[in-house]
Design a protein around this motif. Structure first.
Motif, mmCIF file in Angstrom:
data_model
loop_
_atom_site.group_PDB
_atom_site.id
_atom_site.type_symbol
_atom_site.label_atom_id
_atom_site.label_comp_id
_atom_site.label_asym_id
_atom_site.label_seq_id
_atom_site.Cartn_x
_atom_site.Cartn_y
_atom_site.Cartn_z
ATOM 1 N N GLY A 28 61.610 -18.451 62.077
ATOM 2 C CA GLY A 28 62.272 -19.445 62.833
ATOM 3 C C GLY A 28 61.630 -20.099 63.973
ATOM 4 O O GLY A 28 60.738 -19.367 64.421
ATOM 5 N N SER A 29 61.971 -21.157 64.471
ATOM 6 C CA SER A 29 61.464 -21.875 65.587
ATOM 7 C C SER A 29 60.356 -21.267 65.997
ATOM 8 O O SER A 29 59.763 -21.254 67.120
ATOM 9 C CB SER A 29 62.523 -21.680 66.705
ATOM 10 O OG SER A 29 62.462 -20.565 67.339
ATOM 11 N N HIS A 42 58.901 -13.494 62.893
ATOM 12 C CA HIS A 42 59.936 -14.068 63.529
ATOM 13 C C HIS A 42 60.650 -12.950 64.338
ATOM 14 O O HIS A 42 61.179 -13.229 65.153
ATOM 15 C CB HIS A 42 60.908 -14.550 62.292
ATOM 16 C CG HIS A 42 61.908 -15.435 62.989
ATOM 17 N ND1 HIS A 42 61.931 -16.906 63.263
ATOM 18 C CD2 HIS A 42 63.290 -15.158 63.570
ATOM 19 C CE1 HIS A 42 63.020 -17.168 63.744
ATOM 20 N NE2 HIS A 42 63.728 -16.043 64.069
ATOM 21 N N HIS A 156 61.185 -23.789 60.129
ATOM 22 C CA HIS A 156 62.175 -24.331 60.598
ATOM 23 C C HIS A 156 61.934 -25.734 60.158
ATOM 24 O O HIS A 156 62.819 -26.739 59.917
ATOM 25 C CB HIS A 156 62.886 -24.318 61.603
ATOM 26 C CG HIS A 156 63.733 -22.607 61.820
ATOM 27 N ND1 HIS A 156 63.948 -22.311 63.074
ATOM 28 C CD2 HIS A 156 63.904 -21.732 61.055
ATOM 29 C CE1 HIS A 156 64.481 -21.092 63.100
ATOM 30 N NE2 HIS A 156 64.360 -20.670 61.789
ATOM 31 N N CYS A 178 65.659 -18.452 58.652
ATOM 32 C CA CYS A 178 66.473 -19.611 58.679
ATOM 33 C C CYS A 178 67.878 -19.261 58.633
ATOM 34 O O CYS A 178 68.589 -19.117 57.819
ATOM 35 C CB CYS A 178 66.266 -20.678 57.691
ATOM 36 S SG CYS A 178 64.547 -21.142 57.375
ATOM 37 N N GLN A 183 68.742 -25.308 59.591
ATOM 38 C CA GLN A 183 67.393 -24.614 59.483
ATOM 39 C C GLN A 183 66.832 -24.435 58.037
ATOM 40 O O GLN A 183 65.836 -24.889 57.776
ATOM 41 C CB GLN A 183 67.416 -23.257 60.154
ATOM 42 C CG GLN A 183 67.456 -23.437 61.643
ATOM 43 C CD GLN A 183 67.711 -22.115 62.406
ATOM 44 O OE1 GLN A 183 67.831 -20.959 61.748
ATOM 45 N NE2 GLN A 183 67.682 -22.087 63.582
ATOM 46 N N LEU A 184 67.819 -24.169 57.360
ATOM 47 C CA LEU A 184 67.427 -24.170 55.629
ATOM 48 C C LEU A 184 67.207 -25.534 55.051
ATOM 49 O O LEU A 184 66.139 -25.714 54.412
ATOM 50 C CB LEU A 184 68.467 -23.579 55.052
ATOM 51 C CG LEU A 184 68.815 -21.912 54.957
ATOM 52 C CD1 LEU A 184 70.235 -21.522 54.513
ATOM 53 C CD2 LEU A 184 67.910 -21.161 54.365
ATOM 54 N N PHE A 187 63.597 -26.136 56.188
ATOM 55 C CA PHE A 187 62.668 -25.574 55.384
ATOM 56 C C PHE A 187 62.378 -26.282 54.305
ATOM 57 O O PHE A 187 61.366 -26.483 53.652
ATOM 58 C CB PHE A 187 63.129 -24.085 55.344
ATOM 59 C CG PHE A 187 62.246 -23.356 54.469
ATOM 60 C CD1 PHE A 187 60.797 -23.067 54.712
ATOM 61 C CD2 PHE A 187 62.527 -22.857 53.371
ATOM 62 C CE1 PHE A 187 60.122 -22.429 53.768
ATOM 63 C CE2 PHE A 187 61.685 -22.467 52.195
ATOM 64 C CZ PHE A 187 60.430 -21.887 52.627
ATOM 65 N N ARG A 270 69.580 -14.102 57.436
ATOM 66 C CA ARG A 270 70.549 -15.035 56.644
ATOM 67 C C ARG A 270 70.805 -14.280 55.407
ATOM 68 O O ARG A 270 69.836 -13.914 54.806
ATOM 69 C CB ARG A 270 70.296 -16.566 56.526
ATOM 70 C CG ARG A 270 71.159 -17.268 55.638
ATOM 71 C CD ARG A 270 72.323 -17.694 56.223
ATOM 72 N NE ARG A 270 73.305 -18.359 55.328
ATOM 73 C CZ ARG A 270 73.431 -19.553 55.673
ATOM 74 N NH1 ARG A 270 72.676 -20.156 56.523
ATOM 75 N NH2 ARG A 270 74.355 -20.384 54.770
#
Length: 327
Positions: A28-29, A42, A156, A178, A183-184, A187, A270
């Motif tokens: 992420g990010s 991550h 992301h 994500c 975010q998903l 991706f 997640r």
């Protein structure tokens, strides 16, 4: 294929297989996320959801510090020493998926971590780009696992060229960094842009459905330890479910015998369910070719050459092969 307690690549200190290796992927990010084959980064980084309080660790935690760094992902050599993968099982499994489904030679390993799996795919004759957010991981990959091209990218949302790849590989639950639907979407939109029509998405991750009715895996702290360069490290790990956010949260307290104060780190993944994942992929223009709980590189028993995908999706790992729809 139930959870195991032995540590190693893809082994868990929490009773859930695949737990340890997932420290290493950065997602992420970040500009790449990380996956199998080395630490996917991550981990616990700035901007990651935090769990209130110090978590596990008892009295040690009262004098501890909460840090945005991650002991394993910030030290790639330590990660590889802690989770050796001499057989390169995840990379070999990914290559088997690519070969069985007729993938072309250009592969993006998103969340490549230390680069072990990217390098394995390169040795299979593929033209590989490894992408991760962690500068430390990328530097280690370039120095120790040469062959692929390594770039910084955030899983992301990334743009490494339209139709630039025949396959995207995302291992060791890197996809699960994500945390939100947005975010998903970012991706999967990025994967669709990166893939040539008919290209493959190959992913391996923990299975959200596994935690239904398995409360014994959660809430109770578990301890593991190891020695590296003369210093003994002990980890006390607690898992909790955030049902509202649909996240599996981990609090880990690191202590060492060198006098350093305890370090509290928080991570989250997640939890995706098999049918939810199918729907997400369909909305983003992917047809699911395979979705099963094993055999795979982090299952017990592990995948070996010649073993074909199963039909169930109840155990603790999910294995995905999806094709970018051509029309």
């Amino acid at each position: 294929m139930s959870g195991v307690e032995a540590e190693g690549p893809g082994r868990s200190d929490s009773g859930v297989s695949g737990w340890g290796a997932e420290d290493s992927r950065t997602g992420g990010s970040r500009t790449g996320g990380s996956g199998a084959g080395g630490a996917r980064t991550h981990g616990s980084t700035a901007g990651e959801p935090r769990v209130g309080g110090a978590g596990a660790g008892g009295s040690d935690a009262r004098n501890s510090r909460t840090d945005s760094r991650n002991l394993l992902t910030d030290h790639p050599a330590l990660y590889e020493a802690r989770f050796p993968d001499p057989e390169r099982l995840a990379g070999r499994w990914a290559e088997d998926c690519l070969r069985r489904n007729g993938a072309g030679p250009r592969v993006l390993d998103i969340g490549c971590g230390t680069g072990r799996d990217a390098a394995r795919l390169h040795r299979e004759g593929r033209t590989v780009t490894g992408a991760d957010l962690s500068a430390a991981m990328l530097a280690h990959a370039r120095a120790h696992h040469p062959g692929p091209r390594y770039v910084r990218a955030d899983l992301h949302g990334f743009d490494l060229g339209r139709a630039a790849f025949d396959a995207v590989v995302c291992l060791d639950s890197a996809l699960l960094y994500c945390h939100t639907n947005a975010q998903l979407d970012g991706f999967l939109t990025s994967c669709r842009r990166a893939l040539t029509p008919g290209g493959l998405l190959v992913a391996e991750m923990r299975n959200g459905a596994y935690f239904l009715g398995r409360a014994a895996l959660l809430d109770a702290p578990r301890e593991t330890g190891f020695t590296w360069e003369g210093v003994h490290h002990r980890a006390t790990t607690t898992l909790t479910l955030d049902r509202t956010a649909q996240l599996l949260r981990r609090t880990r307290v690191w202590t060492t015998d060198d006098g350093a104060p305890p370090l509290v780190q928080h991570s989250a993944w997640r939890l995706l369910f098999p049918q939810e994942l199918r729907q997400l992929l369909a909305v983003h223009g992917f047809d699911v070719l395979e979705l099963h709980d094993g055999p795979g590189p982090r299952t017990e028993p592990p995948w070996r050459e010649g073993r074909l995908p199963g039909a169930s999706a109840d155990a603790d790992r999910l294995h995905l092969v999806a094709r970018h729809r051509t029309a």
